[in-house]
Design a protein around this motif. Structure first.
Motif, mmCIF file in Angstrom:
data_model
loop_
_atom_site.group_PDB
_atom_site.id
_atom_site.type_symbol
_atom_site.label_atom_id
_atom_site.label_comp_id
_atom_site.label_asym_id
_atom_site.label_seq_id
_atom_site.Cartn_x
_atom_site.Cartn_y
_atom_site.Cartn_z
ATOM 1 N N ALA A 89 0.875 -1.180 0.000
ATOM 2 C CA ALA A 89 0.000 0.000 0.000
ATOM 3 C C ALA A 89 0.907 1.223 0.000
ATOM 4 N N GLU A 90 0.749 2.074 -1.029
ATOM 5 C CA GLU A 90 1.617 3.231 -1.205
ATOM 6 C C GLU A 90 0.777 4.498 -1.268
ATOM 7 N N VAL A 91 1.186 5.517 -0.537
ATOM 8 C CA VAL A 91 0.521 6.816 -0.604
ATOM 9 C C VAL A 91 0.886 7.456 -1.944
ATOM 10 N N ILE A 92 -0.147 7.780 -2.737
ATOM 11 C CA ILE A 92 0.102 8.429 -4.026
ATOM 12 C C ILE A 92 -0.322 9.890 -3.996
ATOM 13 N N GLY A 93 -0.942 10.318 -2.902
ATOM 14 C CA GLY A 93 -1.325 11.706 -2.743
ATOM 15 C C GLY A 93 -1.567 12.025 -1.283
ATOM 16 N N CYS A 94 -1.159 13.215 -0.876
ATOM 17 C CA CYS A 94 -1.358 13.635 0.506
ATOM 18 C C CYS A 94 -1.341 15.156 0.541
ATOM 19 N N HIS A 95 -2.331 15.757 1.170
ATOM 20 C CA HIS A 95 -2.426 17.227 1.288
ATOM 21 C C HIS A 95 -2.382 17.922 -0.070
ATOM 22 N N GLY A 96 -3.021 17.344 -1.059
ATOM 23 C CA GLY A 96 -3.094 17.977 -2.377
ATOM 24 C C GLY A 96 -1.899 17.710 -3.274
ATOM 25 N N VAL A 97 -0.855 17.067 -2.788
ATOM 26 C CA VAL A 97 0.293 16.705 -3.618
ATOM 27 C C VAL A 97 0.022 15.315 -4.172
ATOM 28 N N ARG A 98 0.166 15.161 -5.480
ATOM 29 C CA ARG A 98 -0.100 13.879 -6.128
ATOM 30 C C ARG A 98 1.187 13.298 -6.698
ATOM 31 N N TYR A 99 1.328 11.993 -6.641
ATOM 32 C CA TYR A 99 2.423 11.262 -7.269
ATOM 33 C C TYR A 99 3.786 11.798 -6.834
ATOM 34 N N PHE A 100 4.227 11.354 -5.699
ATOM 35 C CA PHE A 100 5.501 11.780 -5.130
ATOM 36 C C PHE A 100 6.678 11.177 -5.883
ATOM 37 N N LYS A 101 7.715 11.981 -6.064
ATOM 38 C CA LYS A 101 8.962 11.484 -6.635
ATOM 39 C C LYS A 101 9.738 10.768 -5.535
ATOM 40 N N ALA A 102 10.647 9.892 -5.934
ATOM 41 C CA ALA A 102 11.450 9.156 -4.955
ATOM 42 C C ALA A 102 12.361 10.096 -4.173
ATOM 43 N N VAL A 103 12.904 11.106 -4.842
ATOM 44 C CA VAL A 103 13.820 12.058 -4.208
ATOM 45 C C VAL A 103 13.544 13.440 -4.764
ATOM 46 N N TYR A 104 13.520 14.437 -3.874
ATOM 47 C CA TYR A 104 13.370 15.835 -4.280
ATOM 48 C C TYR A 104 14.670 16.580 -4.007
ATOM 49 N N ASP A 105 15.026 17.485 -4.924
ATOM 50 C CA ASP A 105 16.118 18.411 -4.635
ATOM 51 C C ASP A 105 15.652 19.312 -3.511
ATOM 52 N N TYR A 106 16.579 19.754 -2.709
ATOM 53 C CA TYR A 106 16.198 20.632 -1.601
ATOM 54 C C TYR A 106 17.181 21.776 -1.542
ATOM 55 N N PRO A 107 16.709 23.000 -1.471
ATOM 56 C CA PRO A 107 15.305 23.401 -1.383
ATOM 57 C C PRO A 107 14.615 23.331 -2.746
ATOM 58 N N ASN A 108 13.277 23.297 -2.701
ATOM 59 C CA ASN A 108 12.478 23.302 -3.920
ATOM 60 C C ASN A 108 11.302 24.246 -3.708
ATOM 61 N N THR A 109 10.611 24.589 -4.776
ATOM 62 C CA THR A 109 9.540 25.597 -4.693
ATOM 63 C C THR A 109 8.388 25.166 -3.803
ATOM 64 N N ASP A 110 8.125 23.857 -3.696
ATOM 65 C CA ASP A 110 7.025 23.372 -2.858
ATOM 66 C C ASP A 110 7.477 23.060 -1.433
ATOM 67 N N MET A 111 8.759 23.219 -1.157
ATOM 68 C CA MET A 111 9.349 22.945 0.161
ATOM 69 C C MET A 111 9.080 21.515 0.621
ATOM 70 N N LEU A 112 9.139 20.590 -0.329
ATOM 71 C CA LEU A 112 9.026 19.174 0.013
ATOM 72 C C LEU A 112 10.389 18.671 0.458
ATOM 73 N N GLN A 113 10.394 17.777 1.414
ATOM 74 C CA GLN A 113 11.638 17.210 1.924
ATOM 75 C C GLN A 113 12.246 16.259 0.889
ATOM 76 N N PRO A 114 13.555 16.060 0.918
ATOM 77 C CA PRO A 114 14.166 15.125 -0.035
ATOM 78 C C PRO A 114 13.522 13.740 0.023
ATOM 79 N N ASP A 115 13.086 13.311 1.214
ATOM 80 C CA ASP A 115 12.476 11.985 1.391
ATOM 81 C C ASP A 115 10.965 12.087 1.628
#
Length: 143
Positions: A89-115
């Motif tokens: 079971a995998e979360v594909i959306g949370c708080h309006g964010v859909r389809y999470f990437k495995a890794v995010y650059d940080y900082p980013n415009t949406d302030m999502l954490q790298p993990d």
């Protein structure tokens, strides 16, 4: 210099396996699009699970608080894809964010954490553990 976050696939898959095992008892045995289930943790905390999509090997459900609570705590809304053949079971959306990437650059415009993907799946795990500890009561929504 801080090292770049690298996801650990076995750890992530283990988390998704545990989420599947804990979420499955909350769902009816026979799933159909449009089904709704209310989860009551206590007299003040109710959540609704909506079945959004049913396919031969996957199901998508949404879990959200029925009412905003009296205090100003943000209640998570999860969109979760269950992979029945892999038992994940995998979360594909949370708080309006859909389809999470495995890794995010940080900082980013949406302030999502790298993990971020791991963190939202961990949040679902915490919610499912709370359901189990509180002795949830699940009732289908009739109507």
């Amino acid at each position: 210099m801080k090292q770049k976050y690298r996801p650990k696939l076995p750890d992530f898959l283990s988390l998704c396996e545990r989420n599947f095992a804990q979420l499955l008892p909350l769902l009816p045995a026979k799933l159909a699009v449009g089904q709704q289930l209310v989860i009551g943790l206590d007299d003040d905390h109710f959540y609704r699970i909506d079945v959004l999509e049913v396919c031969p090997f996957t199901t998508v459900v949404q879990i959200r608080a029925l009412h905003e609570q009296r205090w100003s705590v943000v209640q998570p809304t999860f969109d979760v894809r269950l992979y029945h053949d892999a038992r994940l079971a995998e979360v594909i959306g949370c708080h309006g964010v859909r389809y999470f990437k495995a890794v995010y650059d940080y900082p980013n415009t949406d302030m999502l954490q790298p993990d971020e993907k791991r963190q939202v799946n961990r949040l679902l795990s915490d919610w499912l553990q709370l359901c189990r500890r509180q002795g949830f009561q699940a009732e289908p929504v009739l109507g």
